[in-house]
Write a protein that holds these residues in place. Structure first.
Motif, short mmCIF file in Angstrom:
data_model
loop_
_atom_site.label_atom_id
_atom_site.label_comp_id
_atom_site.label_asym_id
_atom_site.label_seq_id
_atom_site.Cartn_x
_atom_site.Cartn_y
_atom_site.Cartn_z
N TYR A 231 0.84 -1.19 0.00
CA TYR A 231 0.00 0.00 0.00
C TYR A 231 0.88 1.25 0.00
O TYR A 231 0.63 2.20 -0.74
CB TYR A 231 -0.94 -0.01 1.21
N LYS A 235 1.46 3.90 -3.25
CA LYS A 235 1.31 5.34 -3.12
C LYS A 235 2.56 6.06 -3.62
O LYS A 235 2.49 7.09 -4.31
CB LYS A 235 1.02 5.73 -1.68
N GLY A 270 -6.07 -4.00 -4.77
CA GLY A 270 -6.52 -3.28 -3.59
C GLY A 270 -5.55 -2.19 -3.19
O GLY A 270 -5.95 -1.07 -2.85
N ASP A 273 -5.65 0.62 -5.93
CA ASP A 273 -6.92 1.34 -5.86
C ASP A 273 -6.93 2.27 -4.66
O ASP A 273 -7.40 3.42 -4.73
CB ASP A 273 -8.09 0.36 -5.76
N ASP A 274 -6.39 1.80 -3.53
CA ASP A 274 -6.31 2.62 -2.34
C ASP A 274 -5.41 3.85 -2.57
O ASP A 274 -5.72 4.95 -2.16
CB ASP A 274 -5.78 1.79 -1.17
#
Length: 276
Positions: A231, A235, A270, A273-274
């Motif tokens: 995650y 980013k 996931g 998308d986050d």
């Protein structure tokens, strides 16, 4: 972001029927691309004739997949060495890389990832000589890369696996010194995880303009099967405006090839998308 997976996950040697089956499966899981280790088709790329190359490309296309890259370039044939002080061996390796450029071009693969840690170990600690000879090889290959519309990307590999080009900063410096549009930087999550800073910080420092990204956990398994925070990585890749291929390249295929292929894509989607 587009997602691919490396074909050696499904076995070290693959017939065209094997290739068709794995392409069908990979596409059914939702991937858009597949990455090829040349040794999975033959000991030497010279053994892969024109008709077989056409079939490899067509099978992938028929399944809706793009062949995005080659990797594990110098694993076979045995004995190759990127920067050897033995002129004959070094030129033999350079010529093999040239043949791989043609293979990549024939498959429509736009990226060649140069890892192959055993084939670039230093000879008696000769870092300066290895650096210069590597630059000379890349500079020699650059016009051929440009003609075939292929990018060659040196991959940082950390210790204890490798003792030459161990960090993303070193790889970035090599690319900068070569200064050719067809020699570009790629990054690998497992390798980044071995560096002093968290992967996301290194991505933000050197990741502007990277050409390719390998996704794998620090424990050598697929993303989602360890502690590496994809995650945060997703980013950071968004922050440096990377919007090309994220290619899954595990080394430990736990729990099995089919399960990790499905579950890893779900996890990565996931994460990205986050980040979006």
């Amino acid at each position: 972001m587009n997602f691919a997976i490396c074909n050696e996950v499904f076995g070290p040697r693959q017939s065209l029927e094997d290739w068709r089956g794995l392409c069908q499966f990979v596409a059914s899981c939702g991937y858009e691309g597949i990455e090829v280790a040349p040794f999975t088709f033959a000991e030497s790329v010279h053994e892969i004739e024109t008709t077989q190359r056409e079939n490899i490309k067509k099978i992938a296309e028929d399944c809706g997949l793009e062949i995005v890259a080659l990797h594990w370039l110098l694993v076979s044939p045995q004995g190759l060495h990127l920067h050897s002080r033995d002129d004959k061996l070094r030129l033999q390796t350079r010529d093999y890389l040239s043949a791989l450029i043609d293979f990549a071009g024939d498959l429509g693969a736009q990226i060649m990832v140069l890892g192959s840690h055993h084939q670039r170990h230093l000879e008696e600690g000769d870092f300066a000589g290895a650096w210069q000879r590597t630059k000379e090889t890349f500079q020699f290959l650059a016009p051929h890369l440009q003609a075939r519309k292929v990018l060659l990307c040196p991959e940082a590999l950390p210790p204890p696996d490798c003792d030459f080009i161990q960090t993303a900063r070193e790889a970035a410096r090599l690319v900068e010194e070569i200064n050719h549009p067809n020699v570009r930087l790629m990054l690998d999550a497992k390798s980044l995880s071995a560096e002093a800073r968290p992967p996301q910080e290194t991505i933000r420092q050197v990741g502007q303009g990277i050409a390719h990204f390998h996704a794998n956990d620090a424990n050598r398994r697929a993303p989602g099967y360890g502690e590496t925070d994809f995650y945060a990585i997703a980013k950071a890749l968004r922050d440096v405006k990377y919007n090309s291929w994220v290619s899954v390249e595990p080394f430990d295929y736990w729990p099995d090839a089919q399960t990790l292929t499905r579950e890893t894509l779900r996890y990565l989607r996931g994460a990205f998308d986050d980040a979006a």
